[in-house]
Design a protein around this motif. Structure first.
Motif, PDB file in Angstrom:
ATOM      1  N   VAL A 171      11.557  -1.550  -3.754  1.00 52.37           N
ATOM      2  CA  VAL A 171      10.526  -1.486  -2.710  1.00 52.37           C
ATOM      3  C   VAL A 171       9.612  -2.717  -2.776  1.00 52.37           C
ATOM      4  N   GLY A 172       9.531  -3.336  -3.922  1.00 53.20           N
ATOM      5  CA  GLY A 172       8.759  -4.573  -4.058  1.00 53.20           C
ATOM      6  C   GLY A 172       7.302  -4.375  -4.432  1.00 53.20           C
ATOM      7  N   SER A 173       6.891  -3.135  -4.682  1.00 56.18           N
ATOM      8  CA  SER A 173       5.465  -2.886  -4.933  1.00 56.18           C
ATOM      9  C   SER A 173       5.174  -2.645  -6.416  1.00 56.18           C
ATOM     10  N   VAL A 174       3.936  -2.919  -6.776  1.00 52.81           N
ATOM     11  CA  VAL A 174       3.376  -2.506  -8.057  1.00 52.81           C
ATOM     12  C   VAL A 174       2.520  -1.263  -7.790  1.00 52.81           C
ATOM     13  N   PRO A 175       2.254  -0.438  -8.767  1.00 48.71           N
ATOM     14  CA  PRO A 175       2.631  -0.572 -10.172  1.00 48.71           C
ATOM     15  C   PRO A 175       4.070  -0.181 -10.443  1.00 48.71           C
ATOM     16  N   VAL A 176       4.621  -0.832 -11.487  1.00 46.05           N
ATOM     17  CA  VAL A 176       5.866  -0.364 -12.098  1.00 46.05           C
ATOM     18  C   VAL A 176       5.560  -0.232 -13.585  1.00 46.05           C
ATOM     19  N   VAL A 206       8.061   4.262 -10.947  1.00 51.82           N
ATOM     20  CA  VAL A 206       7.424   3.632  -9.786  1.00 51.82           C
ATOM     21  C   VAL A 206       6.615   4.689  -9.030  1.00 51.82           C
ATOM     22  N   GLU A 207       5.829   4.220  -8.067  1.00 53.03           N
ATOM     23  CA  GLU A 207       4.915   5.036  -7.251  1.00 53.03           C
ATOM     24  C   GLU A 207       3.682   5.435  -8.086  1.00 53.03           C
ATOM     25  N   GLY A 208       2.553   4.825  -7.725  1.00 51.33           N
ATOM     26  CA  GLY A 208       1.329   4.966  -8.504  1.00 51.33           C
ATOM     27  C   GLY A 208       0.924   6.395  -8.825  1.00 51.33           C
TER      28      GLY A 208
HETATM   29  N1  LIG Z   1       3.254   3.835  -2.508  1.00 49.73           N
HETATM   30  C1  LIG Z   1       3.156   2.747  -3.448  1.00 49.73           C
HETATM   31  C2  LIG Z   1       2.364   1.646  -2.789  1.00 49.73           C
HETATM   32  C3  LIG Z   1       1.953   0.588  -3.779  1.00 49.73           C
HETATM   33  C4  LIG Z   1       1.430  -0.669  -3.092  1.00 49.73           C
HETATM   34  O1  LIG Z   1       1.212  -0.707  -1.871  1.00 49.73           O
HETATM   35  N2  LIG Z   1       1.206  -1.688  -3.901  1.00 49.73           N
HETATM   36  C5  LIG Z   1       0.768  -2.969  -3.376  1.00 49.73           C
HETATM   37  C6  LIG Z   1      -0.429  -3.483  -4.162  1.00 49.73           C
HETATM   38  S1  LIG Z   1      -1.839  -2.412  -4.026  1.00 49.73           S
HETATM   39  C7  LIG Z   1       1.889  -3.965  -3.535  1.00 49.73           C
HETATM   40  O2  LIG Z   1       2.539  -4.018  -4.563  1.00 49.73           O
HETATM   41  N3  LIG Z   1       2.136  -4.770  -2.490  1.00 49.73           N
HETATM   42  C8  LIG Z   1       3.188  -5.754  -2.533  1.00 49.73           C
HETATM   43  C9  LIG Z   1       2.654  -7.126  -2.682  1.00 49.73           C
HETATM   44  O3  LIG Z   1       1.469  -7.338  -2.461  1.00 49.73           O
HETATM   45  O4  LIG Z   1       3.442  -8.027  -3.036  1.00 49.73           O
HETATM   46  C10 LIG Z   1       2.463   3.236  -4.728  1.00 49.73           C
HETATM   47  O5  LIG Z   1       1.555   4.055  -4.633  1.00 49.73           O
HETATM   48  O6  LIG Z   1       2.851   2.798  -5.818  1.00 49.73           O
END
Ligand SMILES: N[C@@H](CCC(=O)N[C@@H](CS)C(=O)NCC(=O)O)C(=O)O
Length: 199
Positions: A43-48, A57-59
């Motif tokens: 998915v490309g998002s943090v946190p991991v 994954v998924e905060g």
């Molecule tokens: N549903 C995901 C959403 C996480 C999310 O949106 N993370 C943002 C940072 S707050 C992120 O990694 N965005 C990708 C980026 O900025 O490269 C979760 O809760 O982990």
């Protein structure tokens, strides 16, 4: 020992603060230094969060996993209180976080002009309604769960820092300001900021 993939000041800051509140050891890896991050999280998002062989994954799911491992002050043991604490975490993660996410989307995708300004204004209005809801929740207590700080308070404090990067007026009530100030002043939150800055 955990490994946390993060972005500075992103929602992963809440994961880090909770890990520190739970007295856990953690190594940080800044996502921006990783070429193939989507091999870690498609998915490309943090946190991991990497815990031995497991990649989480998924905060909200990560936090609930951490909080339920053993009794701690961030997550009540009483069934009703625990249900409320889970609800508060989901409110933060699934309602407030996406509301702030619109600000990032507008900034990245809408050209300068009236439509962009109107979109910022509408997004800020929606965020302010949510902060008003938080203020109502805090009428009779210092934190969302009562007298003790909870994971949801930490999550909301992280998100509250994002508004200043956009041309919007974010309004928080006095009890909300007191809650956010208290969380921000916690040694764990300050340590998390320092750890992120040091990389
Ligand atoms: N549903 C995901 C959403 C996480 C999310 O949106 N993370 C943002 C940072 S707050 C992120 O990694 N965005 C990708 C980026 O900025 O490269 C979760 O809760 O982990």
């Amino acid at each position: 020992m955990y490994t946390l993939y993060y972005l500075p000041d992103a929602c992963s800051l809440a994961t880090l603060t909770v890990l520190l509140e739970l007295d856990q050891q953690v190594t940080l890896i800044n996502k921006t230094g990783i070429n193939n991050f989507r091999e870690i999280n498609p998915v490309g998002s943090v946190p991991v969060l990497v815990d031995g062989e497991k990649t989480l994954v998924e905060g909200a799911a990560i936090l609930l996993q951490l909080l339920q491992q053993k009794p701690n002050q961030l997550f009540p043991q009483d069934e009703d209180a625990q249900q409320q604490a889970t609800q508060n975490i989901m409110f933060a993660n699934a309602t407030m976080h996406p509301a702030y996410g619109r600000l990032f989307f507008i900034a990245q995708n809408l050209p300068e002009g009236d439509a962009r300004n109107a979109a910022f204004s509408a997004a800020a209005g929606a965020i302010n309604q949510l902060w008003q809801f938080v203020e109502t929740q805090l009428q009779d207590k210092n934190f969302l769960g009562g007298d003790l700080v909870s994971a949801a308070d930490i999550m909301l404090t992280v998100y509250s820092r994002w508004g200043e990067h956009f041309p919007v007026e974010i309004e928080t009530g006095p009890r909300t300001v007191a809650m956010l100030t208290s969380v921000l002043g916690r040694p764990t939150f300050q340590r998390a900021l320092t750890m992120e800055a040091e990389g």
